[in-house]
Design a protein around this motif. Structure first.
Motif, PDB file in Angstrom:
ATOM      1  N   ALA A 137       0.832  -1.205   0.000  1.00  0.00           N
ATOM      2  CA  ALA A 137       0.000   0.000   0.000  1.00  0.00           C
ATOM      3  C   ALA A 137       0.867   1.256   0.000  1.00  0.00           C
ATOM      4  O   ALA A 137       0.539   2.253  -0.665  1.00  0.00           O
ATOM      5  N   GLU A 138       1.965   1.221   0.728  1.00  0.00           N
ATOM      6  CA  GLU A 138       2.865   2.376   0.748  1.00  0.00           C
ATOM      7  C   GLU A 138       3.505   2.578  -0.623  1.00  0.00           C
ATOM      8  O   GLU A 138       3.624   3.704  -1.112  1.00  0.00           O
ATOM      9  N   LEU A 139       3.909   1.483  -1.278  1.00  0.00           N
ATOM     10  CA  LEU A 139       4.500   1.607  -2.606  1.00  0.00           C
ATOM     11  C   LEU A 139       3.476   2.150  -3.602  1.00  0.00           C
ATOM     12  O   LEU A 139       3.812   2.945  -4.486  1.00  0.00           O
ATOM     13  N   GLN A 140       2.220   1.729  -3.467  1.00  0.00           N
ATOM     14  CA  GLN A 140       1.180   2.181  -4.401  1.00  0.00           C
ATOM     15  C   GLN A 140       0.931   3.690  -4.327  1.00  0.00           C
ATOM     16  O   GLN A 140       0.319   4.252  -5.240  1.00  0.00           O
ATOM     17  N   GLU A 141       1.412   4.342  -3.293  1.00  0.00           N
ATOM     18  CA  GLU A 141       1.277   5.790  -3.216  1.00  0.00           C
ATOM     19  C   GLU A 141       2.048   6.496  -4.328  1.00  0.00           C
ATOM     20  O   GLU A 141       1.790   7.660  -4.634  1.00  0.00           O
ATOM     21  N   SER A 142       2.972   5.781  -4.959  1.00  0.00           N
ATOM     22  CA  SER A 142       3.722   6.350  -6.078  1.00  0.00           C
ATOM     23  C   SER A 142       2.996   6.170  -7.410  1.00  0.00           C
ATOM     24  O   SER A 142       3.501   6.602  -8.457  1.00  0.00           O
ATOM     25  N   PHE A 143       1.810   5.551  -7.409  1.00  0.00           N
ATOM     26  CA  PHE A 143       1.038   5.325  -8.628  1.00  0.00           C
ATOM     27  C   PHE A 143      -0.165   6.258  -8.688  1.00  0.00           C
ATOM     28  O   PHE A 143      -0.658   6.737  -7.654  1.00  0.00           O
ATOM     29  N   GLU A 144      -0.672   6.457  -9.886  1.00  0.00           N
ATOM     30  CA  GLU A 144      -1.955   7.117 -10.066  1.00  0.00           C
ATOM     31  C   GLU A 144      -3.011   6.038 -10.275  1.00  0.00           C
ATOM     32  O   GLU A 144      -2.855   5.167 -11.115  1.00  0.00           O
ATOM     33  N   ALA A 145      -4.088   6.100  -9.516  1.00  0.00           N
ATOM     34  CA  ALA A 145      -5.210   5.157  -9.637  1.00  0.00           C
ATOM     35  C   ALA A 145      -4.743   3.704  -9.686  1.00  0.00           C
ATOM     36  O   ALA A 145      -4.990   2.992 -10.674  1.00  0.00           O
ATOM     37  N   PRO A 146      -4.059   3.221  -8.655  1.00  0.00           N
ATOM     38  CA  PRO A 146      -3.590   1.826  -8.670  1.00  0.00           C
ATOM     39  C   PRO A 146      -4.748   0.845  -8.552  1.00  0.00           C
ATOM     40  O   PRO A 146      -5.794   1.163  -7.972  1.00  0.00           O
ATOM     41  N   PRO A 147      -4.586  -0.367  -9.097  1.00  0.00           N
ATOM     42  CA  PRO A 147      -5.623  -1.396  -8.972  1.00  0.00           C
ATOM     43  C   PRO A 147      -5.662  -1.963  -7.561  1.00  0.00           C
ATOM     44  O   PRO A 147      -4.787  -1.695  -6.732  1.00  0.00           O
ATOM     45  N   GLU A 148      -6.668  -2.792  -7.313  1.00  0.00           N
ATOM     46  CA  GLU A 148      -6.823  -3.399  -5.990  1.00  0.00           C
ATOM     47  C   GLU A 148      -5.680  -4.382  -5.719  1.00  0.00           C
ATOM     48  O   GLU A 148      -5.264  -5.133  -6.598  1.00  0.00           O
ATOM     49  N   LEU A 149      -5.234  -4.372  -4.470  1.00  0.00           N
ATOM     50  CA  LEU A 149      -4.193  -5.315  -4.077  1.00  0.00           C
ATOM     51  C   LEU A 149      -4.695  -6.754  -4.098  1.00  0.00           C
ATOM     52  O   LEU A 149      -3.901  -7.689  -4.219  1.00  0.00           O
ATOM     53  N   SER A 150      -5.996  -6.941  -4.007  1.00  0.00           N
ATOM     54  CA  SER A 150      -6.561  -8.286  -3.937  1.00  0.00           C
ATOM     55  C   SER A 150      -6.348  -9.093  -5.209  1.00  0.00           C
ATOM     56  O   SER A 150      -6.535 -10.321  -5.198  1.00  0.00           O
ATOM     57  N   GLN A 151      -5.935  -8.444  -6.321  1.00  0.00           N
ATOM     58  CA  GLN A 151      -5.779  -9.199  -7.566  1.00  0.00           C
ATOM     59  C   GLN A 151      -4.625 -10.200  -7.495  1.00  0.00           C
ATOM     60  O   GLN A 151      -4.540 -11.101  -8.328  1.00  0.00           O
ATOM     61  N   ILE A 152      -3.791 -10.075  -6.491  1.00  0.00           N
ATOM     62  CA  ILE A 152      -2.689 -11.036  -6.378  1.00  0.00           C
ATOM     63  C   ILE A 152      -3.205 -12.424  -6.002  1.00  0.00           C
ATOM     64  O   ILE A 152      -2.492 -13.410  -6.143  1.00  0.00           O
ATOM     65  N   GLY A 153      -4.447 -12.513  -5.532  1.00  0.00           N
ATOM     66  CA  GLY A 153      -5.005 -13.788  -5.106  1.00  0.00           C
ATOM     67  C   GLY A 153      -5.930 -14.438  -6.106  1.00  0.00           C
ATOM     68  O   GLY A 153      -6.649 -15.383  -5.765  1.00  0.00           O
ATOM     69  N   ARG A 154      -5.946 -13.948  -7.356  1.00  0.00           N
ATOM     70  CA  ARG A 154      -6.815 -14.576  -8.357  1.00  0.00           C
ATOM     71  C   ARG A 154      -6.075 -14.746  -9.678  1.00  0.00           C
ATOM     72  O   ARG A 154      -5.032 -14.129  -9.912  1.00  0.00           O
ATOM     73  N   LEU A 155      -6.628 -15.598 -10.539  1.00  0.00           N
ATOM     74  CA  LEU A 155      -6.054 -15.856 -11.854  1.00  0.00           C
ATOM     75  C   LEU A 155      -6.835 -15.056 -12.889  1.00  0.00           C
ATOM     76  O   LEU A 155      -8.057 -15.179 -12.984  1.00  0.00           O
ATOM     77  N   ASN A 156      -6.151 -14.244 -13.648  1.00  0.00           N
ATOM     78  CA  ASN A 156      -6.798 -13.426 -14.670  1.00  0.00           C
ATOM     79  C   ASN A 156      -7.308 -14.273 -15.835  1.00  0.00           C
ATOM     80  O   ASN A 156      -6.870 -15.407 -16.021  1.00  0.00           O
ATOM     81  N   PRO A 157      -8.216 -13.728 -16.643  1.00  0.00           N
ATOM     82  CA  PRO A 157      -8.719 -14.469 -17.808  1.00  0.00           C
ATOM     83  C   PRO A 157      -7.595 -14.874 -18.755  1.00  0.00           C
ATOM     84  O   PRO A 157      -6.586 -14.171 -18.893  1.00  0.00           O
ATOM     85  N   TYR A 158      -7.792 -15.992 -19.402  1.00  0.00           N
ATOM     86  CA  TYR A 158      -6.805 -16.534 -20.345  1.00  0.00           C
ATOM     87  C   TYR A 158      -6.646 -15.592 -21.525  1.00  0.00           C
ATOM     88  O   TYR A 158      -7.612 -15.063 -22.072  1.00  0.00           O
ATOM     89  N   ASN A 159      -5.416 -15.379 -21.933  1.00  0.00           N
ATOM     90  CA  ASN A 159      -5.098 -14.477 -23.036  1.00  0.00           C
ATOM     91  C   ASN A 159      -4.520 -15.296 -24.182  1.00  0.00           C
ATOM     92  O   ASN A 159      -3.405 -15.800 -24.094  1.00  0.00           O
ATOM     93  N   TYR A 160      -5.276 -15.414 -25.276  1.00  0.00           N
ATOM     94  CA  TYR A 160      -4.810 -16.202 -26.416  1.00  0.00           C
ATOM     95  C   TYR A 160      -4.886 -15.379 -27.700  1.00  0.00           C
ATOM     96  O   TYR A 160      -5.916 -14.791 -28.020  1.00  0.00           O
ATOM     97  N   ASN A 161      -3.794 -15.347 -28.426  1.00  0.00           N
ATOM     98  CA  ASN A 161      -3.702 -14.819 -29.782  1.00  0.00           C
ATOM     99  C   ASN A 161      -3.893 -13.304 -29.894  1.00  0.00           C
ATOM    100  O   ASN A 161      -4.005 -12.774 -30.993  1.00  0.00           O
ATOM    101  N   ALA A 162      -3.938 -12.595 -28.770  1.00  0.00           N
ATOM    102  CA  ALA A 162      -3.970 -11.140 -28.840  1.00  0.00           C
ATOM    103  C   ALA A 162      -2.579 -10.636 -29.216  1.00  0.00           C
ATOM    104  O   ALA A 162      -1.572 -11.282 -28.927  1.00  0.00           O
ATOM    105  N   LEU A 163      -2.523  -9.486 -29.870  1.00  0.00           N
ATOM    106  CA  LEU A 163      -1.244  -8.921 -30.279  1.00  0.00           C
ATOM    107  C   LEU A 163      -0.730  -7.989 -29.198  1.00  0.00           C
ATOM    108  O   LEU A 163      -1.359  -6.986 -28.867  1.00  0.00           O
ATOM    109  N   GLY A 164       0.426  -8.328 -28.635  1.00  0.00           N
ATOM    110  CA  GLY A 164       1.036  -7.495 -27.619  1.00  0.00           C
ATOM    111  C   GLY A 164       2.041  -6.529 -28.233  1.00  0.00           C
ATOM    112  O   GLY A 164       2.787  -6.910 -29.143  1.00  0.00           O
ATOM    113  N   PRO A 165       2.100  -5.295 -27.754  1.00  0.00           N
ATOM    114  CA  PRO A 165       3.011  -4.289 -28.328  1.00  0.00           C
ATOM    115  C   PRO A 165       4.423  -4.397 -27.749  1.00  0.00           C
ATOM    116  O   PRO A 165       4.976  -3.447 -27.211  1.00  0.00           O
ATOM    117  N   PHE A 166       5.015  -5.574 -27.853  1.00  0.00           N
ATOM    118  CA  PHE A 166       6.339  -5.810 -27.293  1.00  0.00           C
ATOM    119  C   PHE A 166       7.076  -6.819 -28.161  1.00  0.00           C
ATOM    120  O   PHE A 166       6.478  -7.471 -29.030  1.00  0.00           O
TER     121      PHE A 166
END
Length: 470
Positions: free
Chosen positions: A340-369
């Protein structure tokens, strides 16, 4: 998306045992990761990092070959039991120039240090190694035949280390390649990326006094300016999704002296490796034209060139099925407070709770990297996962990534990655039919008659591309 190849996770009994083995290796992974984090080394200069990881493989009974592919800090560790699937884990290790930072939630550079693991490759290497060691132990207990490989991969950050390893044939005979990357969330993805070719373009002219004898000079800066102008004009007449980037590295020392040397660093990206190669050939012609028009001489040195990622839905489905049933990352109250202290350096940070869930599967999308894993993925079915080693909202190549990577938040994400990689590798090791399905898809996607050709051509590895930066 709906999976084309739904898969089942590794059986619970086997999974439980493999997780226990990975847990026993946890302290060793932390020790290795911290060894790299405290002594960050840039691409092709990872002497201590490579030695630490290679020695850990040898201690676990792997046969280790150092300096493979003509790269002093690359290594290949293998452990074979009979004939069976060959599972490989990619282990990166290079740091970035700049980004000096201690394990603090506030910006706090480390004195006399000008580099850091801002992309988490210290965790990357340690977890991939841990996954390979865990899988080898489980393989012996299960009595399964097959081979485990751990690839020590240098210079991902712009040096294209895996490309030179691929060109040297180090991925021949590999059935499945698995890797991961530190992130601020947990995910399995099989996205596409951008093929990339970058080079240094050097113009050589003739110096002269700019007022007394300008006719005697031939300006390398004029050549560079003409070259950049032509590259900019080219953006209108190249295939869609093409990116052209450049910077001036050198253009002279004083305005009253016609410069005899100027240097540009230019890069081309496109989702299709063939299109990227075609555009880069036109870039080279533009450089030749700029030199001809200004009476100078030009040389083009390719520094790195990588293929786009080739996704594989079979490998992705297997990794997803296993990640869905693995234990979730949990933090202590102290870790939440730190985050939470580190997130003070961000603008509009996401919820910390996302570390405890699995995000939707990402297939065949084009990443800009772009990544040198792309070349591996055209040679062998390849899969990737990401775990929350960073505080939600953290982006790669930031001091916040360095900070979390040097303390328990990073270590817990590293442990989760090792577990996901090990269990996914076990699924393929235990079921050669899965390997065959992955290869059927792989061959169909590449097309009949495909032959791999490195986009760097016959260029030598740019061992000095990071020298002087850290």
């Amino acid at each position: 998306m709906a999976l084309d190849h739904p898969a089942k996770p590794l059986a619970e009994t086997e999974r439980t045992r493999l997780l226990a083995i990975a847990a026993e290796l946890g302290p060793k992974m932390v020790e290795l990761a911290q060894g790299l984090w405290e002594n960050p080394e840039l691409g092709y200069l990872e002497e201590k990092s490579s030695a630490l990881l290679a020695a850990a493989c040898e201690e676990a009974g792997f046969e280790v070959k150092r300096g493979v592919g003509g790269l002093p800090t690359a290594f290949l560790a293998t452990r074979k039991r009979g004939e069976g699937p060959v599972i490989g884990f990619l282990a990166e290790m290079d740091a970035l120039p700049g980004f000096s930072q201690d394990a603090s939630p506030r910006r706090s550079p480390i004195p006399d240090q000008n580099k850091g693991h801002a992309c988490g490759h210290h965790l990357f290497g340690a977890a991939s190694l841990g996954a390979g060691l865990a899988l080898a132990t489980w393989q012996d207990e299960a009595g399964l035949d097959g081979e485990i490989r751990i690839y020590g991969c240098p210079a991902e950050e712009g040096g294209a280390g895996k490309v030179f390893m691929a060109r040297a044939g180090l991925f021949e005979g590999l059935d499945i390649a698995l890797h991961w990357h530190p992130d601020d969330c947990n995910t399995v993805w099989q996205s596409r990326s951008l093929a990339s070719i970058n080079a240094k373009v050097r113009f050589h002219g003739r110096t002269a006094h700019a007022a007394m004898s300008p006719e005697k000079g031939r300006s390398s800066l004029h050549a560079l300016e003409a070259f950049h102008h032509m590259a900019s004009l080219m953006r209108e007449v190249v295939p869609q999704d093409t990116h052209i980037h450049y910077v001036t590295l050198s253009g002279g020392e004083a305005p009253n002296v016609i410069p005899d040397f100027a240097e540009s660093h230019i890069g081309v990206r496109h989702p299709d490796p063939g299109a990227a190669a075609e555009v880069f050939e036109r870039i080279e012609k533009a450089a030749e034209g700029a030199a001809l028009g200004t009476g100078t001489r030009v040389e083009v040195e390719r520094l790195g060139a990588v293929h786009s990622l080739l996704p594989n839905s079979v490998v992705g489905a297997v990794m997803l099925a296993n990640m869905e049933v693995l234990p979730r990352i949990t933090w202590s109250n102290e870790e939440y407070t730190w985050a939470a202290e580190l997130q003070e350096s961000f603008e509009a940070p996401p919820e910390l709770s996302q570390i405890g869930r699995l995000n939707p599967y990402n297939y065949n999308a084009l990443g800009p990297f772009s990544t040198d894993v792309g070349d591996v993925s055209w040679l062998v079915p390849t899969g990737m996962l990401g775990t929350a080693t960073w505080v939600p909202g953290t982006r790669p190549h930031t001091w916040q990534a360095v900070a979390a990577g040097g303390m328990s938040i990073g270590w817990k994400g590293m442990q989760a990655a090792a577990e996901g990689l090990a269990v996914s590798g076990a699924s393929f090791l235990a079921d050669p039919a899965l390997v065959a399905r992955a290869w059927d898809e792989h061959r169909a996607q590449r097309g009949e008659g495909y032959r791999y050709k490195a986009l760097v051509g016959d260029a030598e590895p740019p061992f000095d591309y990071q020298v002087g930066k850290g």
